[in-house]
Structures are given as structure tokens and as C-alpha cells.
Design a protein around this motif. Structure first.
Motif, PDB file in Angstrom:
ATOM      1  N   GLN A  14      -6.506 -11.224  -3.808  1.00  0.00           N
ATOM      2  CA  GLN A  14      -7.453 -11.824  -3.383  1.00  0.00           C
ATOM      3  C   GLN A  14      -8.582 -11.103  -3.281  1.00  0.00           C
TER       4      GLN A  14
ATOM      5  N   VAL B 248     -11.870 -11.927   1.177  1.00  0.00           N
ATOM      6  CA  VAL B 248     -11.025 -12.005   2.136  1.00  0.00           C
ATOM      7  C   VAL B 248     -12.305 -12.214   4.036  1.00  0.00           C
TER       8      VAL B 248
ATOM      9  N   THR C   9     -13.486  -5.923  -4.136  1.00  0.00           N
ATOM     10  CA  THR C   9     -12.568  -6.333  -2.872  1.00  0.00           C
ATOM     11  C   THR C   9     -14.122  -6.464  -1.939  1.00  0.00           C
TER      12      THR C   9
END
Ligand code: CO
Length: 146
Positions: free
Chosen positions: A60, A63, A83
Motif C-alpha cells: 500500500q 494506509v 508511505t
């Protein structure tokens, strides 16, 4: 002779009946054991996915993490550098997200009211443990990898 035959026949019926009952009892306990094996198998497969409790979210780029019932929803995650993690407080109580001790990243949110969010983009490889200052038993861990 007739009386002896009746007694012998009666004993045979008792013995066969007892053997059938014993077989059914042992079958019952066998199926209980099989059920326990199934439970243990499903528990071990779910812990494989978790990898020692750390949830692998490296696929991903973003998140989303809820704070619910005085708990960080995904309290132990692994993510890739770059991220963005966003915490959303779903509780009426106010919570924050602050690095606990020496972490790779210095998280420091305001106290979040219900529905408020805090986002942080992780740029450094390493471990960051964090907590909620008003409730220091609320803890989370972010593991950042290349
Ligand atoms: Co809190």
C-alpha cells in the motif's frame, strides 16, 4: 439345555451391545480431536499472515488507520518508505499520536477530536514506536523498509 442357550444368547447380546456402545464413544472422542486439529490449523495459518504480529502493508502507498475503543486499529505494521499513514479518531475521547522514545520518525499530532485526522509520510527506514499521551497504554509500531 434351553436355559443355558438363553443365558448364552443373553450374554452375547450384552457383549455385542457393549462393544457397539464403546465403538460409538471412541468415534465421538475421535471427532472432537479432529475438531481441535482444525481449530489449531486455522489459528496457525492466520498467524502466518500476520508474520509475528506485524501486518505487512508494503503493497500500500497509503494506509488509513482508525483509532477505535482506545486502540490503534493496526497496531503493528510494516510499510515501504514513502508511505503515507493517516490516523482517524473514531472515539468520543480525544487521542493523539506521538513517538514513544527514540524512533526513526518524530510523530507529534495534536489531540484529535472525534473524526479528526493526522497524516504522516514516512521517509526513513527503521522502527517508530508511538503512543497516545493521555492513554500511554495505547501503543503502535511502524516498521519502515526500502
Ligand atoms: Co488515547
Amino acid at each position: 439345555m434351553n436355559k443355558v442357550s438363553i443365558i448364552v444368547a443373553g450374554l452375547v447380546v450384552l457383549l455385542v451391545g457393549g462393544a457397539v456402545a464403546a465403538t460409538q464413544l471412541s468415534k465421538g472422542s475421535d471427532s472432537d480431536m479432529a475438531g481441535m486439529d482444525d481449530m489449531q490449523a486455522s489459528q496457525s495459518s492466520s498467524s502466518d499472515q500476520m508474520d509475528n504480529g506485524e501486518q505487512d502493508l508494503t503493497a500500500q502507498k497509503e494506509v488509513m488507520m482508525d483509532i477505535t475503543d482506545f486502540d490503534f486499529e493496526q497496531a503493528n505494521i510494516k510499510i515501504k518508505v514513502g508511505t503515507k499513514v493517516t490516523w482517524t479518531n473514531q472515539d468520543t475521547a480525544r487521542h493523539n499520536v506521538v513517538t514513544d522514545g527514540d524512533g526513526a520518525e518524530a510523530l507529534k499530532s495534536e489531540l484529535l477530536a472525534k473524526g479528526e485526522r493526522y497524516s504522516y509520510t514516512f521517509t526513513k527506514v527503521g522502527m517508530t514506536q508511538y503512543l497516545c499521551e493521555p492513554h500511554p497504554y495505547m501503543k503502535g509500531m511502524i516498521h519502515v523498509v526500502e
